[in-house]
Design a protein around this motif. Structure first.
Motif, PDB file in Angstrom:
ATOM      1  N   ASP A 269       0.857  -1.167   0.000  1.00  0.00           N
ATOM      2  CA  ASP A 269       0.000   0.000   0.000  1.00  0.00           C
ATOM      3  C   ASP A 269       0.897   1.222   0.000  1.00  0.00           C
ATOM      4  N   THR A 271       0.535   4.197  -0.197  1.00  0.00           N
ATOM      5  CA  THR A 271       0.142   5.433   0.459  1.00  0.00           C
ATOM      6  C   THR A 271       0.597   5.481   1.883  1.00  0.00           C
ATOM      7  N   ARG A 960      -3.680   8.245  -8.350  1.00  0.00           N
ATOM      8  CA  ARG A 960      -3.979   9.370  -7.457  1.00  0.00           C
ATOM      9  C   ARG A 960      -3.430   9.117  -6.054  1.00  0.00           C
ATOM     10  N   ARG A 961      -3.636   7.892  -5.530  1.00  0.00           N
ATOM     11  CA  ARG A 961      -3.179   7.583  -4.174  1.00  0.00           C
ATOM     12  C   ARG A 961      -1.664   7.719  -4.064  1.00  0.00           C
ATOM     13  N   ARG A 962      -0.953   7.234  -5.057  1.00  0.00           N
ATOM     14  CA  ARG A 962       0.503   7.299  -4.980  1.00  0.00           C
ATOM     15  C   ARG A 962       1.011   8.732  -5.169  1.00  0.00           C
ATOM     16  N   GLU A 964      -0.624  11.442  -4.324  1.00  0.00           N
ATOM     17  CA  GLU A 964      -0.926  12.146  -3.081  1.00  0.00           C
ATOM     18  C   GLU A 964       0.095  11.812  -1.991  1.00  0.00           C
TER      19      GLU A 964
END
Length: 1015
Positions: A269, A271, A960-962, A964
């Protein structure tokens, strides 16, 4: 009660988290104000402490001033955090899952909103992430217990939400699949496995771990162990991570090696950015083997060994501590080491060992021991917690689900042992001590002196059965006079073995006479000392002198070159002296290091040797020996650093060395300079500390400076910071400007690596201030370092100015490494401003100069930058080749961090060439390396590359998650140029997802960041 200003609240938070432990004023200043403390911050701190003391005392809470700082004397069960940790630790140990669930519920019920809400500092951010990680781990453990007790329906909704929030977390996936299966939804469970499998393959280029694959196979075959457990089996089941027929299904659910789920399998994960996650175990977790060699001769102790193996070899509901007690010389260390080797297969995840030196002059500090243990467990560089509490928590976390044996030898104080004991339920500890350590929990195993028969057996093994039979009465007399103490018998037997023509009766009489003399003087450990004194008087003068000087050595072990320095002789003669000391068992072999044999002294031998040194060697003789040791250490460290040629300071420290080995001996000692440093690191650190204690400031500071290269390659950042800060304070106190200049510059380099840019700027500026009036050699590297930080902060005009000045100084000082570094920095600025051709011209110059000078790190850096230039021009095959060559050079230097600097962008260009799976696989491994070393900039760069990889695969959600996550890190470290790049990528992901309004806002912010940058 009123808690006052947020910074006053932060002071209270620090003291509560370290409840009952002293926290120094410097630590409080750093944790509350970071590195931006105002001029009168210390006065403000004292005001806060005074106010808190007045508010807390009416409630029975004492804020005490101690020698080490301030401490809150408080019942830890009244602090939610400590109560939470206590309850969760109990929950993980109890064998009954229903009792465990009650404890989990009580502990998790203490959470109320965001931890440390309203407070803001880098320390607060780190602790907040750590606490979130602990809560997450407890929630997952509670879910395991719920599944084992048949409460799958209750946790299904939470698991469904977690599976969405953490789509690549295999532990969550396994729990969700098992709950679905038991709820009568096997098709949904299998479908979820395929989703996770596909996401892992697409995003990271990897397959699910073995445990999740096993669970999937069990579902395909309808394995009955997946069925809902009966009430009886759920109540009586064993602890969660011990596979058993009643709970094999639960055991098949992937378990993380750190609290962050699945952290040891892969960076699933991206993030996540918590401290534990970056500092957690490697994908292939290290298995430390720190036990000394097993005793070559071990006689008797059969019953005690059997009892120790019984206690430590059985499965229990929690960690077992075995306390081995007995008098000095009774054989506690040999017994503990022997037991550890016998039980090695019981603890496949490794054995940790430390000599705490509790009864010597220089006992080991738990903080330092924890650092050594964490390094052995795979924690490196900036991932090493800077405070004791952080180290304790990380240590316990890493051991929580491992089978590891911890041997704590020569402990004198239970309070110093407590923090080193493992909490993992399948771990065990052996503690040895001359005292009973009454407050230490565990099973006690006292070692008595050897009985007559066993003592005779030991003597017989050493001198031969024919001699002990021929002189049986004398043999018995020797054992009796030695009091049955193995060390005394060992020393006496070694002396007889070395002199086969001596009759035993001669030694028996002399030993009895010596004991009477010592008895009359009421000297402790008489039997051992009698043997040692007798052996000592039988040595040749040079051997006796060697023992006296060896007793002055700092640290637990040493190599032959250290003795050569102490005795002012070459390696060959020193080896001959050591051979004689080993023959009579006054010195013992500690281990075979990568660069040769290492030796050690028993603490009683060291004591006798030091007493003799104080009586028989005048103070100037002792001082001269230690000065030679310091000189040899300085010379060798400087030569090793010069051979490795990693740093760009360009100032040799060798002129400060008052003694050095011959060129031939130096070549032999430094045949592998990096391996030499790994073997000698602790001794070299101890030599610096000893020299600072003796006020040999300039050579001590020179040695601390010379170790910079070796600290950097090995990522020993905690040693680097502590040692050079201490040396810097000493240099400032005695007015040594040159030493202060170099140490400030080296600490600037360290804080740059650790992403602490304001602190780095201050160090480089201080270095230049102290270098005022010195030659260009003292100003070149500090100017280049200052320029580099300005570039990282996006302050380009300042950076170019300082890089150009550094290049001029380096050229004058003939410092090729610094010249390459500065020239390369100008090229990077060209590249970041879009002038790829001008950048390539600079990088080509650097590559040529580095190759001509043999500056391998400079060559690797130039290749990385050329790769970036090719990447910017879209020439991806050429870029990939440059990155591969750079990675190969860094690997050959043993520098994993700079290897990651190359593989990060290699993965990126492979994705751009269409090799998506290979590129993501390389990026996933690189992300692990950066998190392992705590390198925030590298972690952000890899997350950015992973975000771009997801965009290339038309996956805007993961992209987007990475993006951010990368943006958060670049904001944290203040890198404006790359923050703008990350915002560009986030805007692309938002556009791809159809969120055009958000994309416009993000692009507007990127433009503002660029406009604010100094171009």
């Amino acid at each position: 009660m009123p808690l006052g200003h947020p910074r006053q609240q932060c002071v209270l938070a620090v003291l509560l988290i370290d409840a009952n432990r002293p926290v120094s004023a410097d630590q409080l200043l750093h944790r509350v104000w970071d590195d931006r403390a105002p001029l009168r911050a210390r006065d403000t701190l004292y005001t806060y402490v005074s106010r808190l003391r007045r508010e807390l005392e009416p409630h029975g809470i004492r804020l005490a001033r101690r020698s080490g700082g301030y401490a809150l004397d408080i019942d830890e069960t009244t602090v939610d955090l400590h109560r939470f940790r206590h309850l969760i630790a109990r929950a993980r140990k109890v064998p009954d899952d229903r009792s465990a669930l009650s404890l989990f519920e009580e502990g998790l019920g203490l959470w109320q909103g965001e931890p440390l809400a309203g407070l803001d500092s880098l320390w607060v951010d780190t602790v907040r992430e750590q606490l979130r990680t602990e809560r997450w781990a407890a929630e997952l453990d509670r879910t395991d217990a719920m599944l084992r007790t048949g409460r799958h329906s209750e946790c299904l909704a939470d698991l469904s939400a977690r599976a969405v929030a953490h789509p690549l977390d295999e532990r969550v996936a396994g729990q969700f699949m098992l709950a679905l299966h038991r709820e009568g939804r096997p098709a949904d469970a299998l479908a979820h496995y395929q989703r996770v499998r596909g996401q892992l393959a697409e995003e990271l280029g990897v397959d699910p771990g073995q445990a999740l694959r096993q669970l999937h196979q069990q579902m395909l075959t309808s394995d009955p162990v997946l069925d809902v457990p009966s009430r009886l089996s759920a109540t009586a089941s064993a602890p969660a991570r011990v596979p058993s027929p009643q709970r094999a299904a639960s055991a098949a659910i992937p378990q993380a090696a750190s609290p962050q789920a699945a952290a040891s399998d892969r960076p699933d994960d991206a993030t996540r950015s918590g401290h534990e996650d970056r500092a957690g175990a490697n994908a292939q977790q290290p298995r430390p083997r720190l036990l000394p060699p097993a005793p070559s001769l071990f006689v008797g102790r059969e019953d005690e060994l059997a009892e120790a193996c019984r206690l430590l070899g059985q499965e229990t509901a929690g960690p077992v501590t075995l306390l081995v007690t007995g008098s000095a010389g009774v054989g506690k260390t040999a017994f503990a080491v022997r037991t550890g080797h016998v039980l090695a297969s019981r603890f496949p995840d490794g054995q940790l060992y430390v000599d705490l030196r509790g009864f010597g002059d220089e006992p080991a500090e738990p903080f330092t021991v924890l650092g050594a243990f964490l390094r052995a467990l795979g924690v490196h560089g900036g991932a090493m917690p800077p405070d004791a509490t952080g180290r304790i928590n990380l240590y316990r976390t890493l051991l929580a689900q491992r089978r590891t044996l911890v041997v704590l030898d020569n402990a004198a104080d239970a309070t110093l042992v407590d923090d080193l004991l493992p909490s993992g339920e399948h771990c065990a500890a052996i503690v040895t001590s001359r005292t009973t350590l009454a407050s230490l929990g565990g099973v006690r195993l006292p070692l008595r002196v050897l009985d007559s028969a066993t003592g005779l057996a030991l003597l017989r093994e050493m001198v031969g059965a024919d001699r002990t039979v021929a002189e049986s009465e004398s043999a018995r007399s020797i054992v009796e006079t030695c009091g049955g103490l193995p060390l005394a018998v060992w020393v006496t037997g070694a002396r007889l073995a070395a002199r086969p023509h001596w009759p035993l009766a001669r030694v028996a009489r002399a030993l009895a006479d010596e004991q009477r003399k010592l008895d009359e003087l009421a000297v402790g450990h008489i039997a051992v000392r009698a043997s040692l004194e007798l052996t000592y008087r039988g040595m040749a003068p040079v051997i006796r002198h060697a023992l006296r000087l060896l007793s002055l050595l700092p640290g637990p072990d040493f190599a032959v070159w250290a003795l050569a320095a102490l005795l002012d002789m070459d390696l060959g003669r020193a080896e001959a002296v050591l051979d004689e000391l080993v023959d009579v068992h006054v010195v013992e072999v500690a281990a075979a290091g990568a660069t040769g044999v290492r030796y050690r002294l028993h603490d009683l031998v060291r004591l006798v040797g030091r007493e003799r040194a104080e009586r028989e060697v005048p103070p100037q003789g002792r001082s001269a020996a230690l000065t030679r040791l310091l000189g040899a250490s300085l010379h060798l460290a400087d030569q090793a650093a010069d051979t490795l040629s990693v740093d760009f300071q360009g100032i040799s420290q060798a002129g400060l060395a008052s003694w050095r080995p011959s060129p031939a001996d130096t070549t032999q000692i430094l045949a592998d300079p990096l391996a030499w440093f790994n073997d000698e690191r602790q001794l070299l650190v101890d030599v610096v500390d000893q020299a600072l204690d003796r006020t040999e400031i300039e050579p001590a500071a020179g040695l601390a400076t010379a170790l910079t290269t070796l600290f950097q390659i090995g990522s020993h950042f905690d040693d680097w910071e502590r040692l050079q800060n201490r040396a810097l304070k000493a240099a400032l106190s005695c007015g040594s400007r040159r030493s202060a200049t170099q140490l400030h510059r080296c600490l600037g380099e360290l804080t740059t690596i650790l992403d602490r840019y304001p602190e780095a700027l201050d160090h480089f500026e201080q270095a230049l201030r102290f270098a005022d009036g010195e030659g260009p050699a003292y100003r070149a590297s500090a100017t280049a370092g200052l320029a580099y930080v300005h570039r990282l902060l996006g302050q380009y005009s300042s950076a170019v100015h300082h890089f150009e000045r550094a290049a001029e100084l380096a050229l004058t000082a003939e410092n090729v490494n610094c010249l390459v570094y500065a020239t390369n920095g100008i090229g990077v600025i060209h590249l970041e401003q879009g002038r790829a051709e001008a950048a390539m011209e600079r990088f080509t110059q650097c590559l040529s100069a580095s190759r001509e000078a043999g500056y391998r790190p400079g060559e690797a850096q130039a290749l990385r930058c050329l790769g970036q230039s090719h990447r910017a021009r879209g020439a991806y095959p050429a870029a990939a080749e440059c990155f591969r060559q750079a990675a190969s050079i860094s690997e050959s230097l043993g520098d994993r961090l700079t290897t990651a600097h190359a593989t990060c962008w290699l993965g990126d260009v492979l994705v751009r060439q269409g090799a998506h799976a290979e590129g993501r696989r390389i990026l996933a491994g690189t992300l692990w390396t950066y998190r392992e070393f705590g390198n925030l900039w590298g972690e952000a760069a890899t997350l950015y590359a992973l975000a771009e990889a997801q965009l290339a695969a038309d996956r805007p959600g993961p992209a987007r998650r990475r993006a951010e996550a990368a943006i958060r890190l670049w904001r944290q470290i203040g890198s404006r140029t790359w923050l703008a790049v990350g915002l560009d990528t986030l805007a692309k992901a938002q556009t791809m997802a159809g969120d055009l309004a958000a994309a416009a806002r993000t692009q507007e912010e990127a433009s503002s960041v660029r406009a604010a940058s100094d171009t």
